[in-house]
Motif scaffolding. Structure first.
Motif, PDB file in Angstrom:
ATOM      1  N   GLN A  68       0.828  -1.202   0.000  1.00 37.54           N
ATOM      2  CA  GLN A  68       0.000   0.000   0.000  1.00 37.54           C
ATOM      3  C   GLN A  68       0.862   1.252   0.000  1.00 37.54           C
ATOM      4  N   GLU A  69       1.973   1.212   0.727  1.00 39.06           N
ATOM      5  CA  GLU A  69       2.880   2.368   0.762  1.00 39.06           C
ATOM      6  C   GLU A  69       3.547   2.572  -0.592  1.00 39.06           C
ATOM      7  N   VAL A  70       3.979   1.464  -1.212  1.00 41.01           N
ATOM      8  CA  VAL A  70       4.618   1.548  -2.526  1.00 41.01           C
ATOM      9  C   VAL A  70       3.629   2.051  -3.574  1.00 41.01           C
ATOM     10  N   VAL A  71       2.412   1.525  -3.537  1.00 38.46           N
ATOM     11  CA  VAL A  71       1.378   1.943  -4.490  1.00 38.46           C
ATOM     12  C   VAL A  71       1.101   3.439  -4.343  1.00 38.46           C
ATOM     13  N   ALA A  72       0.995   3.913  -3.095  1.00 35.59           N
ATOM     14  CA  ALA A  72       0.742   5.335  -2.865  1.00 35.59           C
ATOM     15  C   ALA A  72       1.896   6.174  -3.383  1.00 35.59           C
ATOM     16  N   THR A  94      -6.887  -4.521  -7.119  1.00 39.05           N
ATOM     17  CA  THR A  94      -6.058  -4.507  -5.912  1.00 39.05           C
ATOM     18  C   THR A  94      -5.393  -3.153  -5.720  1.00 39.05           C
ATOM     19  N   VAL A  95      -4.872  -2.599  -6.808  1.00 36.59           N
ATOM     20  CA  VAL A  95      -4.236  -1.283  -6.726  1.00 36.59           C
ATOM     21  C   VAL A  95      -5.234  -0.234  -6.273  1.00 36.59           C
ATOM     22  N   GLN A  96      -6.440  -0.288  -6.821  1.00 36.69           N
ATOM     23  CA  GLN A  96      -7.480   0.678  -6.458  1.00 36.69           C
ATOM     24  C   GLN A  96      -7.795   0.589  -4.967  1.00 36.69           C
ATOM     25  N   LYS A  97      -7.898  -0.630  -4.444  1.00 38.39           N
ATOM     26  CA  LYS A  97      -8.188  -0.809  -3.025  1.00 38.39           C
ATOM     27  C   LYS A  97      -7.050  -0.268  -2.171  1.00 38.39           C
ATOM     28  N   ASP A  98      -5.810  -0.508  -2.602  1.00 36.34           N
ATOM     29  CA  ASP A  98      -4.655   0.004  -1.854  1.00 36.34           C
ATOM     30  C   ASP A  98      -4.671   1.529  -1.812  1.00 36.34           C
ATOM     31  N   LEU A  99      -5.053   2.143  -2.911  1.00 35.92           N
ATOM     32  CA  LEU A  99      -5.107   3.604  -2.962  1.00 35.92           C
ATOM     33  C   LEU A  99      -6.203   4.153  -2.055  1.00 35.92           C
ATOM     34  N   GLN A 100      -7.286   3.421  -1.936  1.00 35.63           N
ATOM     35  CA  GLN A 100      -8.369   3.861  -1.065  1.00 35.63           C
ATOM     36  C   GLN A 100      -7.955   3.803   0.401  1.00 35.63           C
ATOM     37  N   VAL A 101      -7.075   2.848   0.729  1.00 37.57           N
ATOM     38  CA  VAL A 101      -6.599   2.718   2.108  1.00 37.57           C
ATOM     39  C   VAL A 101      -5.552   3.774   2.415  1.00 37.57           C
ATOM     40  N   SER A 102      -4.689   4.070   1.417  1.00 39.50           N
ATOM     41  CA  SER A 102      -3.606   5.034   1.628  1.00 39.50           C
ATOM     42  C   SER A 102      -4.150   6.447   1.683  1.00 39.50           C
ATOM     43  N   SER A 103      -3.264   7.381   2.039  1.00 40.25           N
ATOM     44  CA  SER A 103      -3.655   8.789   2.124  1.00 40.25           C
ATOM     45  C   SER A 103      -3.354   9.530   0.837  1.00 40.25           C
TER      46      SER A 103
END
Length: 239
Positions: A68-72, A94-103
């Motif tokens: 999630q940190e890398v994706v952000a 998966t990328v979209q979900k990670d972005l939703q979790v990140s800031s």
């Protein structure tokens, strides 16, 4: 069966720091390859084809928290959802979900055509045609993270990375392994160039700071400049 010789705590920490530095460097290179359109120069029709052909199954699989940190970070650098998915080997969902979790709330992305786009919506159901939308005449306002807060966090990340590198030079094995570090010079010099541009953009001469602070800034910058000049002069003497 031979027993495995366990490393000392210092050796274990040094190895772990080297892995962290290598991983961080990998994603920095991926960002550079995307934004510079390296894939197109090598004759690939798309970024996806480049990632698949050149890296295939060697793409790094990260734990969810690190992913999630890398994706952000990749998103903040301008990569689209589809480009991040190709680089990490994950699905666009998966990328979209990670972005939703990140800031990460960066509205601008760079498409594979080299043009800048603004994300005008984030569909709940991922559709490849809806991930990156062209800039509209009146894009909606996107709430972004306060710049001072983002600047502070980025500065801390930079300091931590530099400190890890400095600690490695104090390792008793560094002298005999020095030659193996030289291939990192392009990345290190790139980081120095970015930092130099940052210092210039801060416009320190116009800062509302005390005389003592200004004197300390000037002294520190001269010290850094002199040290780098000595290295450059030594290199030129060997030419």
């Amino acid at each position: 069966m031979n027993e495995i010789a366990l490393p000392t705590r210092e050796e274990a920490r040094a190895l772990t720091d080297r892995i962290k530095i290598a991983v961080e460097g990998t994603w920095q290179l991926i960002r550079e390859a995307y934004t510079s359109r390296t894939w197109a120069v090598l004759g690939y029709d798309t970024w996806d084809a480049y990632c698949t052909a050149e890296f295939g199954e060697t793409r790094l699989r990260l734990p969810r928290e690190e992913r999630q940190e890398v994706v952000a970070s990749l998103r903040d650098s301008g990569l689209s959802v589809r480009a991040i998915a190709a680089a990490t080997g994950n699905s666009t969902r998966t990328v979209q979900k990670d972005l939703q979790v990140s800031s990460s709330t960066t509205p601008e992305i760079r498409g594979t055509d080299g043009k800048t786009y603004i994300v005008t919506r984030e569909p709940e159901v991922i559709d490849a045609e809806l991930i990156d939308e062209p800039v509209s005449p009146e894009p909606p306002k996107v709430k972004r993270r306060p710049l001072p807060e983002a600047f502070t966090d980025a500065g801390r990340d930079l300091t931590r990375a530099a400190e890890r590198l400095a600690r490695l030079t104090e390792d008793d094995r560094f002298a005999r392994n020095r030659e193996t570090t030289h291939h990192q010079m392009p990345e290190l010099l790139g980081a120095l160039e970015h930092t130099t541009r940052l210092v210039q953009a801060m416009n320190l001469p116009a800062a509302n700071a005390s005389e003592e602070a200004r004197r300390w800034w000037a002294t520190s910058l001269h010290k850094i400049s002199d040290a780098l000049t000595d290295v450059a002069n030594s290199l030129e003497k060997e030419l």
